[in-house]
Enzyme design. Sequence first.
Site, PDB file in Angstrom:
ATOM      1  N   ASP A  14       1.325   3.950   0.030  1.00 18.96           N
ATOM      2  CA  ASP A  14       1.734   3.082   1.353  1.00 18.96           C
ATOM      3  C   ASP A  14       1.183   2.922   1.971  1.00 18.96           C
ATOM      4  OD1 ASP A  14       3.691   1.746  -0.587  1.00 18.96           O
ATOM      5  OD2 ASP A  14       4.982   3.267  -0.047  1.00 18.96           O
ATOM      6  N   LYS A  17      -3.270   0.220   2.349  1.00 14.12           N
ATOM      7  CA  LYS A  17      -4.270  -0.480   1.373  1.00 14.12           C
ATOM      8  C   LYS A  17      -4.551  -2.088   0.810  1.00 14.12           C
ATOM      9  CE  LYS A  17      -2.766   2.021  -2.582  1.00 14.12           C
ATOM     10  NZ  LYS A  17      -1.653   2.638  -1.672  1.00 14.12           N
ATOM     11  N   LYS A  19      -3.305  -4.664   2.898  1.00 11.89           N
ATOM     12  CA  LYS A  19      -4.056  -5.032   3.781  1.00 11.89           C
ATOM     13  C   LYS A  19      -5.562  -4.931   3.989  1.00 11.89           C
ATOM     14  CE  LYS A  19      -4.629  -4.890   9.428  1.00 11.89           C
ATOM     15  NZ  LYS A  19      -4.240  -4.324  10.455  1.00 11.89           N
ATOM     16  N   GLY A  41       3.359  -1.602  -4.629  1.00  8.54           N
ATOM     17  CA  GLY A  41       3.583  -2.541  -3.454  1.00  8.54           C
ATOM     18  C   GLY A  41       2.871  -2.783  -2.490  1.00  8.54           C
ATOM     19  N   HIS A  42       1.748  -4.224  -1.942  1.00  7.54           N
ATOM     20  CA  HIS A  42       0.555  -4.006  -1.033  1.00  7.54           C
ATOM     21  C   HIS A  42       1.341  -5.110  -0.243  1.00  7.54           C
ATOM     22  CE1 HIS A  42      -2.146  -1.567  -4.154  1.00  7.54           C
ATOM     23  NE2 HIS A  42      -0.787  -1.537  -4.060  1.00  7.54           N
ATOM     24  N   THR A 130      10.252   4.177  -9.881  1.00 11.30           N
ATOM     25  CA  THR A 130       9.967   2.797  -9.530  1.00 11.30           C
ATOM     26  C   THR A 130      11.076   2.134 -10.510  1.00 11.30           C
ATOM     27  OG1 THR A 130       7.615   1.953 -10.655  1.00 11.30           O
ATOM     28  CG2 THR A 130       8.275   2.599  -7.671  1.00 11.30           C
ATOM     29  N   GLN A 233      -0.930   3.091  -5.588  1.00 15.57           N
ATOM     30  CA  GLN A 233      -0.484   4.504  -5.216  1.00 15.57           C
ATOM     31  C   GLN A 233      -1.695   5.403  -4.112  1.00 15.57           C
ATOM     32  OE1 GLN A 233      -0.324   3.617  -8.614  1.00 15.57           O
ATOM     33  NE2 GLN A 233       1.452   2.385  -7.947  1.00 15.57           N
ATOM     34  N   ALA A 308       8.237  -1.277  -0.409  1.00 16.24           N
ATOM     35  CA  ALA A 308       8.341  -2.922  -0.999  1.00 16.24           C
ATOM     36  C   ALA A 308       8.554  -3.149  -2.379  1.00 16.24           C
ATOM     37  CB  ALA A 308       6.272  -3.022  -0.889  1.00 16.24           C
ATOM     38  N   GLY A 311      12.880  -0.616  -1.968  1.00 16.93           N
ATOM     39  CA  GLY A 311      13.668  -1.043  -0.747  1.00 16.93           C
ATOM     40  C   GLY A 311      14.517   0.428  -0.001  1.00 16.93           C
ATOM     41  N   ARG A 314      11.816   5.572   2.948  1.00 16.74           N
ATOM     42  CA  ARG A 314       9.946   6.524   2.719  1.00 16.74           C
ATOM     43  C   ARG A 314      10.406   7.757   3.331  1.00 16.74           C
ATOM     44  NH1 ARG A 314       6.718   1.618   4.192  1.00 16.74           N
ATOM     45  NH2 ARG A 314       5.655   0.605   1.664  1.00 16.74           N
ATOM     46  N   VAL A 421      -4.163  -1.419  14.524  1.00 13.48           N
ATOM     47  CA  VAL A 421      -3.248  -1.336  14.851  1.00 13.48           C
ATOM     48  C   VAL A 421      -1.710  -1.855  14.648  1.00 13.48           C
ATOM     49  CG1 VAL A 421      -5.371  -0.222  16.498  1.00 13.48           C
ATOM     50  CG2 VAL A 421      -4.402  -2.540  16.735  1.00 13.48           C
TER      51      VAL A 421
HETATM   52  P1  GDP Z   1      -0.037  -0.836  -0.064  1.00 15.36           P
HETATM   53  O1  GDP Z   1       0.605  -0.142  -0.764  1.00 15.36           O
HETATM   54  O2  GDP Z   1      -1.148   1.170   0.487  1.00 15.36           O
HETATM   55  O3  GDP Z   1      -0.809  -1.261   0.428  1.00 15.36           O
HETATM   56  O4  GDP Z   1       0.814  -0.316   1.415  1.00 15.36           O
HETATM   57  P2  GDP Z   1       2.707  -1.080   1.865  1.00 15.36           P
HETATM   58  O5  GDP Z   1       1.796  -2.470   1.538  1.00 15.36           O
HETATM   59  O6  GDP Z   1       3.070  -0.967   0.500  1.00 15.36           O
HETATM   60  O7  GDP Z   1       2.433  -0.697   2.688  1.00 15.36           O
HETATM   61  C1  GDP Z   1       1.754  -0.107   4.427  1.00 15.36           C
HETATM   62  C2  GDP Z   1       3.177  -1.400   5.212  1.00 15.36           C
HETATM   63  O8  GDP Z   1       2.895  -1.348   6.671  1.00 15.36           O
HETATM   64  C3  GDP Z   1       3.066  -2.716   5.367  1.00 15.36           C
HETATM   65  O9  GDP Z   1       4.004  -3.474   5.472  1.00 15.36           O
HETATM   66  C4  GDP Z   1       2.122  -3.383   5.923  1.00 15.36           C
HETATM   67  O10 GDP Z   1       2.025  -5.118   6.797  1.00 15.36           O
HETATM   68  C5  GDP Z   1       2.528  -2.255   7.426  1.00 15.36           C
HETATM   69  N1  GDP Z   1       0.869  -2.128   8.012  1.00 15.36           N
HETATM   70  C6  GDP Z   1      -0.255  -1.934   7.654  1.00 15.36           C
HETATM   71  N2  GDP Z   1      -0.467  -1.761   8.370  1.00 15.36           N
HETATM   72  C7  GDP Z   1      -0.572  -1.363   9.670  1.00 15.36           C
HETATM   73  C8  GDP Z   1      -0.320  -0.869  10.847  1.00 15.36           C
HETATM   74  O11 GDP Z   1      -2.192  -0.514  11.254  1.00 15.36           O
HETATM   75  N3  GDP Z   1       0.518  -1.223  11.919  1.00 15.36           N
HETATM   76  C9  GDP Z   1       1.728  -1.057  11.212  1.00 15.36           C
HETATM   77  N4  GDP Z   1       3.128  -1.174  12.096  1.00 15.36           N
HETATM   78  N5  GDP Z   1       1.951  -2.183  10.204  1.00 15.36           N
HETATM   79  C10 GDP Z   1       1.196  -1.891   9.490  1.00 15.36           C
HETATM   80  P1  IMO Z   2       1.523   1.368  -3.017  1.00 19.04           P
HETATM   81  O1  IMO Z   2       0.395   0.991  -4.526  1.00 19.04           O
HETATM   82  C1  IMO Z   2       4.525   4.935  -3.306  1.00 19.04           C
HETATM   83  C2  IMO Z   2       5.520   7.035  -6.595  1.00 19.04           C
HETATM   84  C3  IMO Z   2       7.280   6.311  -6.985  1.00 19.04           C
HETATM   85  C4  IMO Z   2       7.436   7.604  -7.135  1.00 19.04           C
HETATM   86  C5  IMO Z   2       6.377   8.323  -8.413  1.00 19.04           C
HETATM   87  C6  IMO Z   2       6.287   8.028 -10.294  1.00 19.04           C
HETATM   88  O2  IMO Z   2       1.855   0.701  -2.704  1.00 19.04           O
HETATM   89  O3  IMO Z   2       1.398   2.839  -3.356  1.00 19.04           O
HETATM   90  P2  IMO Z   2       6.221   5.402 -11.324  1.00 19.04           P
HETATM   91  O4  IMO Z   2       6.946   4.495 -11.477  1.00 19.04           O
HETATM   92  O5  IMO Z   2       5.044   4.692 -10.799  1.00 19.04           O
HETATM   93  O6  IMO Z   2       6.516   5.964 -12.230  1.00 19.04           O
HETATM   94  O7  IMO Z   2       6.922   6.725 -10.148  1.00 19.04           O
HETATM   95  O8  IMO Z   2       5.279   7.922  -7.868  1.00 19.04           O
HETATM   96  N1  IMO Z   2       5.284   5.604  -6.749  1.00 19.04           N
HETATM   97  C7  IMO Z   2       5.025   4.645  -5.650  1.00 19.04           C
HETATM   98  N2  IMO Z   2       4.683   5.373  -4.274  1.00 19.04           N
HETATM   99  N3  IMO Z   2       3.410   3.547  -3.090  1.00 19.04           N
HETATM  100  C8  IMO Z   2       3.048   3.147  -4.373  1.00 19.04           C
HETATM  101  O9  IMO Z   2       2.641   2.004  -4.666  1.00 19.04           O
HETATM  102  C9  IMO Z   2       3.463   4.052  -6.117  1.00 19.04           C
HETATM  103  N4  IMO Z   2       4.035   3.995  -6.891  1.00 19.04           N
HETATM  104  C10 IMO Z   2       4.865   4.685  -7.240  1.00 19.04           C
HETATM  105  O10 IMO Z   2       8.438   6.432  -5.372  1.00 19.04           O
HETATM  106  O11 IMO Z   2       7.590   8.634  -6.665  1.00 19.04           O
HETATM  107 MG    MG Z   3       3.312   0.180  -1.174  1.00 16.85          MG
END
Ligand code: GDP
Ligand code: IMO
Ligand code: MG
Length: 431
Positions: A14, A17, A19, A41-42, A130, A233, A308, A311, A314, A421
């Site tokens: 999270d 990535k 974005k 969840g991206h 998950t 991840q 994402a 729910g 974190r 930002v």
């Molecule tokens: P990913 O799994 O690595 O793609 O990341 P996620 O999408 O799960 O989590 C990143 C969260 O932070 C999302 O809700 C994005 O919309 C939000 N986000 C990304 N970059 C920024 C930032 O620079 N500032 C803020 N406030 N939110 C951000």
């Molecule tokens: P993104 O791509 C954050 C965590 C789960 C759990 C562990 C194993 O959005 O960054 P799994 O279902 O993969 O067997 O769960 O890994 N986990 C993540 N945590 N972001 C993710 O993906 C994750 N994908 C799995 O919460 O601790």
């Molecule tokens: Mg994510």
Amino acid sequence: MSKVDVLLGLQWGDEGKGKVVDVLTPRYDIVTRFQGGPNAGHTLEFDGQKYVLRSIPSGIFQGGKVNIIGNGVVLDPLLFMKEAIELAQSGHDLTQRLFISKKAHLILPTHRLLDKANEAAKGKAKIGTTGKGIGPTYTDKISRNGLRVGDILDNFDAKYAAAKQRHIEMIESLNALALKKGGEAVPFDGLDELEKEWMQGVEYLKKFKFIDSEHVINNMLKEGKSLLCEGAQGSLLDVDFGSYPFVTSSNTVCAGACTGLGIAPNKIGEVFGIFKAYCTRVGSGPFPTELFDETGAKIRAIGHEYGAVTGRERRCGWIDLVALRYTIMLNGVTQLIMMKSDVLDTFPTIKACSSYKVNGVETREFPFSIDEGIEPQYVELPGWNCDLSKCKSEADFPKEFKDYIAFLEKELETPITILSVGPDRDQTICR
Ligand code: GDP
Ligand code: IMO
Ligand code: MG
């Protein structure tokens, strides 16, 4: 520019990535996913819209770029169908430009039940997965029992029935174990309905082109096309190097892009390592810099740190430079991308863990176990007390923030070339 660049998370996921892949996509011809599945969840935001992608690469919103789901990915046809239909409804039809590797493994409905049964059998030691069937699907892959996308085209019903029967026997035995330990059995009700929907997903999947992705990708590279590989991840969830056993079941590090796509290591050029200005984790497992106080709650509230996919809240803490140095090393990171600094705008001071004391002895190296006996050693820096989300270029940054960037670059011995930002595509500053 090199032909194959990789972007991956350096923490526990999270990092943002999705974005940044979206932001970088115009520089490339092809975007690929190489591991993981709908546990990801991206989130992407632009033009006032928000999208959450799980299995589909984050390059699909920038023009007609080719997107590929690689062999290293595990794919749930039902969840994929839901995701693709939602995108088609919002005007993004993907059938002509999203290709799927025949060698990607399928997540069956019974894999989801097995995931639950495994967790129940572990009791208090559960991973906090998950629940998407990721572990059991990769287990079947490694134990040579998996079904692949290419199998859909050949005698699929019989292959599916055999796999399902095998899974049912496994779930029954895990249930017996859970009951013996005073836990709960995973019920089979709902499986028939789930299976029906899943089979609709399999039919839907056939609208997409199944490809020999390793050939397609290497031929495109030969033609001079460029490729961005999107990690899912984070490196601290890598099955080999992460905080085992509290990890996911794939290689999330850069090497996973080679095995998950069929790309030779010498083709890889830039490795973008992405991290938040602080740190988060979902699910169980050690997290040395976790904050259990008001500061952690404040980071969660301002950063909207809720999963994402599930729910779930974190867990939040300060940035961990020991862990980052480790993941930069493992991945051969050439450029760093720092996300969500704006979340720290109102903090009077910012802490960064620069070393650990392990049983009283100071170290800057990530140890075998980060479970117990770790005391993070912090450096405290002045906050910037300014709205970073309004900054349009580096020139707008306050001195304290510039100092924070310089401190991190020195500690991590790697340049930070992109800063985010805010969640919107436009809130990205390339240096
Ligand atoms: P990913 O799994 O690595 O793609 O990341 P996620 O999408 O799960 O989590 C990143 C969260 O932070 C999302 O809700 C994005 O919309 C939000 N986000 C990304 N970059 C920024 C930032 O620079 N500032 C803020 N406030 N939110 C951000
Ligand atoms: P993104 O791509 C954050 C965590 C789960 C759990 C562990 C194993 O959005 O960054 P799994 O279902 O993969 O067997 O769960 O890994 N986990 C993540 N945590 N972001 C993710 O993906 C994750 N994908 C799995 O919460 O601790
Ligand atoms: Mg994510």
